[in-house]
Design an enzyme around this catalytic site. Structure first.
Site, short mmCIF file in Angstrom:
data_model
loop_
_atom_site.label_atom_id
_atom_site.label_comp_id
_atom_site.label_asym_id
_atom_site.label_seq_id
_atom_site.Cartn_x
_atom_site.Cartn_y
_atom_site.Cartn_z
CE LYS A 112 -3.76 -2.47 2.31
NZ LYS A 112 -4.78 -2.40 3.38
CE1 TYR A 148 -9.45 -2.39 0.42
CE2 TYR A 148 -8.75 -0.52 -0.90
CZ TYR A 148 -8.45 -1.63 -0.14
OH TYR A 148 -7.14 -1.99 0.06
CG ASN A 197 -3.57 -2.56 6.84
OD1 ASN A 197 -3.45 -2.11 5.71
ND2 ASN A 197 -4.56 -3.36 7.19
CG HIS A 231 -5.31 -6.34 0.02
ND1 HIS A 231 -6.49 -6.23 0.72
CD2 HIS A 231 -5.54 -7.23 -0.99
CE1 HIS A 231 -7.39 -7.02 0.14
NE2 HIS A 231 -6.85 -7.64 -0.89
CD GLU A 240 -9.18 -8.82 -3.18
OE1 GLU A 240 -10.03 -8.60 -2.28
OE2 GLU A 240 -8.05 -9.29 -2.93
P1 CMP Z 1 -7.38 -4.67 4.24
O1 CMP Z 1 -7.84 -5.73 5.19
O2 CMP Z 1 -6.28 -4.95 3.31
O3 CMP Z 1 -8.65 -4.13 3.44
C1 CMP Z 1 -9.60 -3.29 4.09
C2 CMP Z 1 -8.85 -2.12 4.67
O4 CMP Z 1 -9.63 -1.20 5.37
C3 CMP Z 1 -7.88 -2.65 5.74
O5 CMP Z 1 -6.88 -3.40 5.13
C4 CMP Z 1 -7.45 -1.33 6.34
O6 CMP Z 1 -6.53 -0.64 5.51
C5 CMP Z 1 -8.78 -0.58 6.34
N1 CMP Z 1 -9.44 -0.69 7.64
C6 CMP Z 1 -9.96 -1.79 8.20
N2 CMP Z 1 -10.47 -1.51 9.42
C7 CMP Z 1 -10.26 -0.19 9.62
C8 CMP Z 1 -10.58 0.70 10.67
N3 CMP Z 1 -11.22 0.27 11.77
N4 CMP Z 1 -10.21 1.98 10.55
C9 CMP Z 1 -9.58 2.43 9.43
N5 CMP Z 1 -9.27 1.60 8.37
C10 CMP Z 1 -9.60 0.32 8.47
#
Ligand code: CMP
Length: 139
Positions: free
Chosen positions: A11, A51, A114, A117, A128
């Site tokens: 990311k 998303y 984070n 993905h 995806e």
């Molecule tokens: P990912 O699981 O790759 O895909 C969905 C994304 O949404 C996740 O990574 C995070 O980047 C984001 N995400 C999930 N939960 C939260 C949250 N509580 N607050 C902000 N971003 C979130």
């Protein structure tokens, strides 16, 4: 449907911090073969569509903004049991909960930013992958 492939994105935060090489090294060392890979910059419409499943979540706007603020590395990875093994390698969504040695524990800043993905099912891995790559870009 194939069950030995998963889809990943390094990311914008991981790319900005110069972690592409280190993360790819860890992915290779963990036995994944790179089937497809590109550096790309998602548009707002791309991120909203990718998303869409999260569109009702309070963090959706923030997520779209984050995922479009800079380039990402998109890739398809192959390994037996790829989806599950890759999710183990990256660790929990929230880096605070991620196990030691996982990619998110090492490189992610927060639950929102984070670093990486990983698809959550074989079905989503296929969807995806097709979002980012044509058949001619898979090797
Ligand atoms: P990912 O699981 O790759 O895909 C969905 C994304 O949404 C996740 O990574 C995070 O980047 C984001 N995400 C999930 N939960 C939260 C949250 N509580 N607050 C902000 N971003 C979130």
């Amino acid at each position: 449907m194939r069950t030995d492939r998963t889809f990943t994105m390094l990311k914008p935060d991981a790319v900005e911090k110069g972690h592409i090489g280190a993360i790819l090294e860890k992915i290779n060392a963990s036995g994944f073969r790179i089937v497809a890979m590109k550096l790309t910059h998602m548009t707002t419409n791309d991120a909203k569509a990718f998303y869409a499943v999260h569109s009702e979540r309070p963090f959706y706007g923030e997520l779209v903004e984050y995922m479009t603020r800079g380039p990402i590395v998109a890739a398809i990875l192959e390994k037996e049991n790829a989806v599950e093994d890759f999710r183990t390698l990256i660790g929990a969504t929230n880096p605070a909960d991620a196990a030691e040695g996982t990619i998110r524990k090492m490189y992610a800043a927060s639950i929102g930013e984070n670093a990486v993905h990983g698809s959550d099912s074989d079905e989503n891995a296929a969807i995806e992958s097709a979002f980012h790559f044509s058949g001619r870009e898979m090797f």
